[in-house]
Design a protein around this motif. Structure first.
Motif, mmCIF file in Angstrom:
data_model
loop_
_atom_site.group_PDB
_atom_site.id
_atom_site.type_symbol
_atom_site.label_atom_id
_atom_site.label_comp_id
_atom_site.label_asym_id
_atom_site.label_seq_id
_atom_site.Cartn_x
_atom_site.Cartn_y
_atom_site.Cartn_z
ATOM 1 N N ILE A 2 40.828 -0.545 -55.841
ATOM 2 C CA ILE A 2 39.992 -1.747 -55.948
ATOM 3 C C ILE A 2 39.846 -2.422 -54.594
ATOM 4 O O ILE A 2 38.744 -2.829 -54.190
ATOM 5 C CB ILE A 2 40.590 -2.727 -56.987
ATOM 6 N N ILE A 3 40.963 -2.531 -53.855
ATOM 7 C CA ILE A 3 40.908 -3.154 -52.527
ATOM 8 C C ILE A 3 40.008 -2.339 -51.604
ATOM 9 O O ILE A 3 39.202 -2.877 -50.843
ATOM 10 C CB ILE A 3 42.329 -3.281 -51.938
ATOM 11 N N LEU A 50 36.319 -2.904 -52.703
ATOM 12 C CA LEU A 50 35.830 -4.241 -52.344
ATOM 13 C C LEU A 50 35.636 -4.369 -50.835
ATOM 14 O O LEU A 50 34.620 -4.897 -50.365
ATOM 15 C CB LEU A 50 36.810 -5.308 -52.839
ATOM 16 N N GLY A 87 32.782 -2.242 -49.809
ATOM 17 C CA GLY A 87 31.559 -2.840 -50.355
ATOM 18 C C GLY A 87 31.079 -4.019 -49.538
ATOM 19 O O GLY A 87 29.866 -4.174 -49.293
ATOM 20 N N ILE A 88 32.022 -4.864 -49.089
ATOM 21 C CA ILE A 88 31.645 -6.013 -48.254
ATOM 22 C C ILE A 88 31.035 -5.519 -46.946
ATOM 23 O O ILE A 88 30.007 -6.025 -46.488
ATOM 24 C CB ILE A 88 32.867 -6.908 -47.987
ATOM 25 N N TYR A 139 39.412 0.871 -44.867
ATOM 26 C CA TYR A 139 39.357 1.859 -45.943
ATOM 27 C C TYR A 139 40.228 3.070 -45.606
ATOM 28 O O TYR A 139 40.960 3.592 -46.462
ATOM 29 C CB TYR A 139 37.909 2.284 -46.172
ATOM 30 N N SER A 147 31.358 1.655 -54.049
ATOM 31 C CA SER A 147 31.317 0.435 -53.228
ATOM 32 C C SER A 147 29.928 -0.189 -53.180
ATOM 33 O O SER A 147 29.774 -1.327 -52.740
ATOM 34 C CB SER A 147 31.786 0.748 -51.793
ATOM 35 N N PRO A 163 29.829 -3.806 -55.236
ATOM 36 C CA PRO A 163 30.030 -5.070 -54.508
ATOM 37 C C PRO A 163 29.033 -5.247 -53.368
ATOM 38 O O PRO A 163 28.668 -6.378 -53.031
ATOM 39 C CB PRO A 163 31.470 -4.973 -53.987
ATOM 40 N N MET A 222 42.434 -7.550 -46.012
ATOM 41 C CA MET A 222 42.465 -6.237 -46.663
ATOM 42 C C MET A 222 43.068 -5.182 -45.747
ATOM 43 O O MET A 222 43.860 -4.336 -46.182
ATOM 44 C CB MET A 222 41.048 -5.837 -47.072
#
Length: 786
Positions: free
Chosen positions: A22-23, A26, A29-30, A308, A351, A354, A677
């Motif tokens: 999930i991290i 996200l 995705g950002i 990532y 991704s 988001p 993150m």
């Protein structure tokens, strides 16, 4: 191993490591959302005016750095140069007041004057009727027709438009399709070019006693219009320009005679006109800002990819035996690499969820902040979809290759033994990347704090002029201007009003009025201000010598200190037929971006005032505004009462800086989210490597706080290093930014310290939470960990 098995393994891996997955999703995705959003903005901004059918042959005429040209130029060029097929002249005004079909008074925007040939040159289709052929006809856009006439056929309907402070009845002769969102010209109304003389009269009426007549605006000496030339397909712009240079001598303006004509391709105008004097209301691009935003988006994407990779590597530490067994059983490097690539690209595709949210939320934010017109139409441009595909695939593939090669370089024995992927050198490189994360955040936070401090200084520290508790009301009708004196008498009776004064412009303002006088046989230019008696006192502008205006006398004049020193002016002397009545201290007539220039203050005729200033105690402003609006409506019912404060006017100087604060704040938020993150990924990686060590320390009596301190120490020293790196960079960048202001703050050490403390606090909190969880874990479980 076939693709279906790889797919199942990838899905199982994602589901088994939910938190890290999930991290990763996200964070990536950002990063993807930012690069999509700002790249789409870049594509959109570079697409302006590409809708024009013959865009490669349509040019705007320039003369020197001026974009406005004289009335006869276009028709003369077409008549005398066979290489030109068509032309049109254009002028777009700002706000306009009009009465709709229900006779309601409303204010609208984008009121333009143009030749009928505009529609043919730009490829804009007329849906109904025809383009205006006389000065009492008007053509409107489809959205405007729907807004004012709804289901009624607008053709031959009457619109009453307020020009030169009087309503003119204009007949709707045509309806044209709306201009595209990526059009630099974007009028809601297009009138006949001859109607512009009324608009000129409106803007120059207040200068009657000091101006020359504008009745001959169709000559070569009035530069009011943008002129566009449509060249035929076989012509070369150089050949047209060579002939055009002979028209320079048709004007009596000596400056214009020295300026060469030039042709600017229509698709270049939006982003390549920052060095030109553009004085009409059109959309304008900012190429420098656009490049900065694109670079920032790439940095954010890079950070997201690095994060990532670290998070995925931490997750892969738990799967080393799986990969070792596969390798020992004969799986090739290519096979393992395929599996890692598939999982990486799956996460990259997921991704997009988001990322889509970032784009959806980002469209209105970008449009409001930068005053852009970005919308879903940008997806009609093929480059947008190519960008989307490439960024997703390249991001997933690069990340997968980095992780895959790291794993496949290890022997199957090392992988089965669970020997970790990180070497001491890689650990140092990893932590240095963490420093870059936080250095970027510190620089951004420093930028926000510095810009806010400078804006507060600029908005509250006007040099030698008082701007607080001053209400401004526009005298935007003939009745209001003529009754200026009686209006001020009534307003001064309202409780809370200290004094009133009228003026053409009230400083500090955004308009530069240049007034020329002869000095030693040369014409010299002054920054000009036309005002009535009492205005200088109302603004608390101090006199060095002499006194303020009294009753209106045309031949009185006041100079500021800079003008008096430069031209050796004394009170009581006569200068160009004007008697020097006073010398005032220098004050900022405009923004803090520019130095105070030599200024001349002329006295405005009492019946030609356009603005009324009311100095108040600040205790009854709402009631004063209400009574002023009621009083104005009684005198002039057909008027929209515009009331605002001088401080509101000052804030408009720094709109660009306010936009910068919003953008930098948004990027700061994204930067710290991504930094957290990334830091989280590194902490998880470190804890994964030190799980047994933590268990042994716990068994040997180590306290929880000691383990937390041990884990925090490694990370916090890199945040300190980030501050050391960021400090000189932030200082240099903000010093360069402050150079845009003539009057500015000094850079304060506490701004940099505060940014560093914020970064340290965020890092400490992030690491401590994970460290506490690891330190409070049962040591037996830690010792069993493999």
């Amino acid at each position: 191993m076939n693709w279906s098995i790889n797919l199942k393994l990838s899905i199982r891996s994602i589901l088994m490591n939910k938190v890290q997955s999930i991290i990763s999703i996200l964070g990536l995705g950002i990063g993807l959302g930012c690069v999509f959003l700002l790249s789409l903005l870049y594509i959109h901004e570079n697409s302006f005016d590409n809708y024009i059918p013959k865009k490669e042959n349509l040019y705007r005429v320039l003369q020197g750095s001026e974009s406005l040209t004289s009335y006869p130029l276009g028709s003369t060029v077409q008549a005398e140069i066979p290489l030109v097929d068509n032309y049109f002249r254009y002028f777009q005004d700002s706000d306009v007041e009009l009465k709709n079909a229900q006779n309601d008074l409303v204010k609208d925007k984008r009121f333009a004057y143009a030749d009928t040939s505009l529609f043919a040159c730009l490829g804009i289709r007329i849906i109904q009727g025809y383009a205006s052929r006389s000065e009492r006809e008007i053509c409107i856009s489809a959205s405007t027709a729907n807004r004012y006439f709804k289901k009624v056929n607008p053709i031959n309907e009457i619109l009453q438009v307020k020009i030169n402070n009087q309503f003119l009845s204009l007949t709707v002769c045509g309806v044209y399709e709306d201009f595209p969102q990526n059009s630099r010209l974007y009028p809601n109304f297009i009138c006949h070019l001859d109607l512009i003389i009324e608009s000129i009269g409106r803007s120059q009426r207040h200068l009657e006693e000091y101006r020359r007549s504008s009745e001959s605006f169709k000559d070569w000496d009035h530069f009011l219009f943008e002129t566009y030339l449509l060249l035929n397909e076989k012509s070369e712009p150089e050949n047209v320009l060579r002939h055009m240079q002979t028209y320079k001598n048709k004007t009596v303006n000596e400056t214009r005679k020295e300026q060469d004509y030039d042709l600017q391709l229509v698709t270049d105008i939006y982003l390549q006109s920052s060095d030109l004097n553009e004085r009409i209301e059109t959309r304008k691009g900012n190429p420098t800002q656009l490049k900065y935003l694109l670079v920032i988006s790439l940095f954010i994407l890079l950070i997201a990819i690095v994060n990532y990779v670290f998070l995925t590597k931490a997750k892969m530490e738990n799967r080393l035996k799986d990969f070792g067994v596969q390798k020992a059983m004969g799986a090739s490097i290519k096979c393992i690499l395929k599996q890692v690539l598939l999982e990486s690209n799956m996460l990259s595709v997921i991704s997009l969820l988001p990322a889509t949210l970032v784009v959806i939320l980002g469209f209105p934010f970008i449009n409001e902040t930068l005053e852009c017109t970005l919308n879903v139409d940008v997806f009609m441009i093929w480059q947008s979809w190519l960008l989307l595909f490439l960024v997703v695939i390249v991001t997933g593939s690069i990340s997968g290759i980095i992780i895959g090669l790291t794993i496949t370089r290890r022997s199957s024995v090392d992988l089965i033994k669970g020997i970790k992927l990180n070497s001491s050198k890689r650990k140092g490189w990893t932590n240095s990347v963490l420093s870059i994360h936080f250095a970027i955040f510190i620089i951004l936070v420093t930028g926000v704090l510095t810009i806010k401090k400078q804006l507060h200084y600029a908005q509250t520290s006007s040099k030698n002029i008082e701007t607080e508790n001053i209400i401004i009301c526009e005298l935007n009708s003939r009745e209001l201007s003529k009754k200026h004196q009686s209006i001020t008498n009534e307003i001064e009776k309202i409780p809370g009003v200290i004094s009133t004064a009228g003026s053409l412009l009230i400083p500090p303002n955004m308009t530069n009025v240049s007034i020329g006088f002869m000095y030693e046989n040369n014409e010299v230019q002054f920054d000009g201000l036309l005002t009535g008696k009492g205005m200088l006192d109302l603004l608390k502008i101090e006199f060095i010598d002499g006194q303020d205006f009294n009753e209106y006398r045309k031949n009185n004049i006041i100079f500021n200190e800079s003008a008096a020193k430069k031209y050796n002016l004394k009170v009581g002397e006569v200068f160009n037929g004007f008697k020097v009545r006073g010398i005032v201290k220098d004050f900022n007539g405009h923004s803090f971006h520019s130095q105070v220039e030599p200024m001349v203050i002329l006295q405005q005729h009492p019946q030609n005032m356009s603005l009324l200033a009311i100095k108040t105690t600040g205790l009854n402003n709402d009631e004063i505004r209400k009574k002023m609006a009621e009083f104005f409506k009684k005198i002039s019912p057909d008027v929209i009462v515009n009331i605002y404060t001088l401080t509101d006017q000052v804030k408009q100087f720094y709109k660009k800086e306010q936009q910068q604060i919003q953008l930098i704040s948004a990027f700061s938020l994204l930067a710290i989210v991504l930094s957290i993150m990334g830091l989280l990924g590194m902490v998880l990686n470190t804890i994964s490597r030190k799980t047994k060590e933590i268990g042994i320390r716990k068994v040997n009596g180590a306290k929880t706080y000691q383990i937390i301190t041990m884990l925090n120490k490694d990370f916090l020293k890199w945040v300190v290093f980030a501050f050391v790196v960021a400090f000189p960079i932030a200082w240099y960048v903000m010093d360069k930014w402050l150079a845009n202001f003539a009057y500015k703050i000094e850079l304060s050490w506490w701004i940099f310290a505060l940014a560093g403390i914020i970064a340290m606090g965020i890092a400490l909190l992030t690491v401590s939470i994970q460290s506490w969880r690891a330190a409070t874990r049962n040591p037996v479980e830690s010792l069993r960990y493999e």
